[in-house]
Design an enzyme around this catalytic site. Structure first.
Site, PDB file in Angstrom:
ATOM      1  N   SER A 222      73.059   3.272 -61.649  1.00  0.00           N
ATOM      2  CA  SER A 222      72.843   4.765 -61.966  1.00  0.00           C
ATOM      3  C   SER A 222      74.177   5.539 -62.117  1.00  0.00           C
ATOM      4  O   SER A 222      74.349   6.581 -63.060  1.00  0.00           O
ATOM      5  CB  SER A 222      72.158   5.416 -60.884  1.00  0.00           C
ATOM      6  OG  SER A 222      72.473   5.487 -59.682  1.00  0.00           O
TER       7      SER A 222
ATOM      8  N   HIS B  88      66.621   3.484 -64.934  1.00  0.00           N
ATOM      9  CA  HIS B  88      67.568   3.766 -65.926  1.00  0.00           C
ATOM     10  C   HIS B  88      67.500   2.599 -67.143  1.00  0.00           C
ATOM     11  O   HIS B  88      68.128   2.770 -68.128  1.00  0.00           O
ATOM     12  CB  HIS B  88      68.952   3.891 -65.647  1.00  0.00           C
ATOM     13  CG  HIS B  88      69.159   4.914 -64.548  1.00  0.00           C
ATOM     14  ND1 HIS B  88      69.206   6.466 -64.937  1.00  0.00           N
ATOM     15  CD2 HIS B  88      69.353   4.991 -63.315  1.00  0.00           C
ATOM     16  CE1 HIS B  88      69.482   6.927 -63.710  1.00  0.00           C
ATOM     17  NE2 HIS B  88      69.625   6.093 -62.957  1.00  0.00           N
TER      18      HIS B  88
ATOM     19  N   LYS C 108      62.467   9.947 -65.417  1.00  0.00           N
ATOM     20  CA  LYS C 108      63.747   9.733 -66.462  1.00  0.00           C
ATOM     21  C   LYS C 108      63.243   9.635 -67.904  1.00  0.00           C
ATOM     22  O   LYS C 108      63.151  10.363 -68.326  1.00  0.00           O
ATOM     23  CB  LYS C 108      64.666   8.476 -65.859  1.00  0.00           C
ATOM     24  CG  LYS C 108      65.170   9.131 -64.546  1.00  0.00           C
ATOM     25  CD  LYS C 108      65.737   8.197 -63.555  1.00  0.00           C
ATOM     26  CE  LYS C 108      66.294   8.781 -62.619  1.00  0.00           C
ATOM     27  NZ  LYS C 108      66.649   8.345 -61.272  1.00  0.00           N
TER      28      LYS C 108
HETATM   29  C1  LIG Z   1      66.761   8.581 -59.810  1.00  0.00           C
HETATM   30  C2  LIG Z   1      66.609   7.177 -59.351  1.00  0.00           C
HETATM   31  C3  LIG Z   1      65.698   6.781 -58.403  1.00  0.00           C
HETATM   32  C4  LIG Z   1      64.681   7.998 -57.702  1.00  0.00           C
HETATM   33  O1  LIG Z   1      63.628   8.278 -58.445  1.00  0.00           O
HETATM   34  P1  LIG Z   1      63.039   9.614 -58.281  1.00  0.00           P
HETATM   35  O2  LIG Z   1      61.470   9.349 -59.207  1.00  0.00           O
HETATM   36  O3  LIG Z   1      63.933  10.699 -58.895  1.00  0.00           O
HETATM   37  O4  LIG Z   1      62.937   9.824 -56.836  1.00  0.00           O
HETATM   38  C5  LIG Z   1      65.667   5.491 -57.860  1.00  0.00           C
HETATM   39  N1  LIG Z   1      66.523   4.493 -58.269  1.00  0.00           N
HETATM   40  C6  LIG Z   1      67.664   5.043 -59.135  1.00  0.00           C
HETATM   41  C7  LIG Z   1      68.426   3.847 -59.682  1.00  0.00           C
HETATM   42  C8  LIG Z   1      67.536   6.080 -59.788  1.00  0.00           C
HETATM   43  O5  LIG Z   1      68.550   6.380 -60.511  1.00  0.00           O
END
Ligand SMILES: *Cc1c(COP(=O)(O)O)cnc(C)c1O
Length: 387
Positions: A177, A205, A237
């Site tokens: 991330s 992602h 996302k």
């Molecule tokens: C954003 C993210 C999460 C968390 O997801 P949310 O739905 O925002 O709680 C988990 N793992 C990774 C790699 C992320 O980038």
């Protein structure tokens, strides 16, 4: 001791080291153009890779649906599991070609759940060192032992697998991330087979973005996920809405339904949100052109940044970090970009390792080539101040 006596010195120290966190306030709809702290900016900070958070159809259709209430009233096992949740789970599992999908309120909770529910005392969790914080916290909630290997280092992963006690599970981000690079999945799958391990891949992602049709890291590498593999996806996302899911075999999902505390003991997502995600999934499936545009933006950015002499990371994804070293430099660059009309946040320790503070630039299919060209101009103007 007063609470103030503990935290005033600690927070003061953070302020002096440019590590104090403040919440920026957005006063416009959140998209690739935002008004933030009173200034209109091009937003290079979101994970909304396909621009779906701005999609007017999603909002219109959800508002028009009579059965899409906002409150779900209870947990899934009690009375909160609505037809829209059920259909979304089915549609996601068809899309990914897995037996079952289980919805979660957030990716954070999905990552807390899988390791807690499936791994027992005496088992071993083997993590990449740069995994997302929620995966690390999930390991803490599990009774299994946690071992880590240096980022993408397959020799060290194998060493950990050899030494593992009980059942081993390899845990990795598909796309990292804060770095944008990918887990070497073909090698990981080979080691997983050889050592009879299970696998958990966080595709936060990757789903919607990677692979010819956006089905993530496995599609990108032309691989299939087997019954001992679970994948976590987020809906906040590339899907542009909110929520998360775990994709896997029927037996794995049944185990989660029966054992996963972060799924059992919490209120189900709003049915309206599930409907929004169903509409978003259709758009993700039809987003081949958006993904192609996104790839073009990334390639343009990388080619131009390199010719400017900026040091880029090995990333083919919409996450392009510019590693600057100390937190103060990263904050100074971020502020200078803000003044010129760009939101590019500085990412500092402890989110990233010490000495690797950075700007984290993320691209969306709603950015134009001109947005990227203007960002490059601003970075070029800043570059001399790096030394
Ligand atoms: C954003 C993210 C999460 C968390 O997801 P949310 O739905 O925002 O709680 C988990 N793992 C990774 C790699 C992320 O980038």
């Amino acid at each position: 001791m007063r609470l103030r006596d503990r935290f005033e010195p600690l927070l003061q120290q953070r302020k002096q080291a440019e590590l104090f966190r403040r919440v920026p306030l957005v006063t416009s709809p959140i998209g690739t153009r935002i008004q933030l702290n009173g200034k209109t900016l091009v937003n290079f900070a979101a994970n909304d890779y396909l621009g779906l958070s701005e999609d007017p159809d999603i909002r219109r259709q959800v508002c028009a649906a009579d059965d899409a209430t906002f409150g779900s009233g209870a947990a899934h096992l009690i009375s909160g599991h609505h037809l829209h949740h059920h259909l979304l789970e089915d549609e996601l599992s068809d899309w990914l070609g897995v037996e079952r999908v289980l919805l979660f309120s957030t990716g954070y909770m999905a990552n807390m759940a899988v390791q807690q529910a499936l791994m027992q005392r005496g088992d071993t969790l083997i993590h990449d060192k740069l995994n997302h914080a929620s995966l690390l916290d999930g390991a803490r909630l599990s009774e299994a032992e946690l071992k880590r290997y240096p980022h993408r280092n397959m020799a060290m992963l194998e060493k950990r697998l050899r030494a593992a006690e009980g059942q081993a599970m390899i845990v990795t981000d598909g796309v990292f991330s804060m770095d944008g690079d990918m887990a070497p999945l073909p090698d990981i799958l080979e080691l997983k087979e050889k050592h009879d391990a299970w696998l958990l891949v966080d595709e936060a992602h990757a789903f919607g973005v990677l692979g010819e049709h956006g089905r993530g890291s496995f599609e990108h590498f032309g691989l299939q996920a087997d019954d001992d593999t679970l994948r976590v996806g987020t809906l906040g996302k590339a899907f542009g809405v909110f929520g998360a899911f775990v994709a896997g075999s029927q037996i794995a999902i049944d185990a989660l339904i029966n054992l996963a505390r972060p799924w059992i003991y919490t209120t189900a997502l709003p049915p309206a949100n599930a409907l929004a995600a169903r509409i978003a999934l259709k758009k993700v499936q039809q987003a081949d052109a958006a993904r192609a545009h996104l790839r073009a933006l990334i390639q343009h950015f990388r080619a131009e940044a390199e010719s400017l002499g900026l040091t880029l990371w090995e990333s083919e994804t919409p996450i392009q970090p510019l590693i600057l070293g100390d937190a103060a430099t990263a904050v100074a660059w971020s502020r200078a970009l803000f003044e010129q009309g760009f939101h590019v946040p500085a990412i500092r320790p402890p989110t990233v390792p010490k000495g690797s503070a950075r700007l984290r630039i993320t691209f969306s299919a709603c950015h134009t080539l001109e947005d990227v060209a203007r960002l490059l101009e601003a970075l070029a103007a800043l570059y001399p101040c790096k030394s």
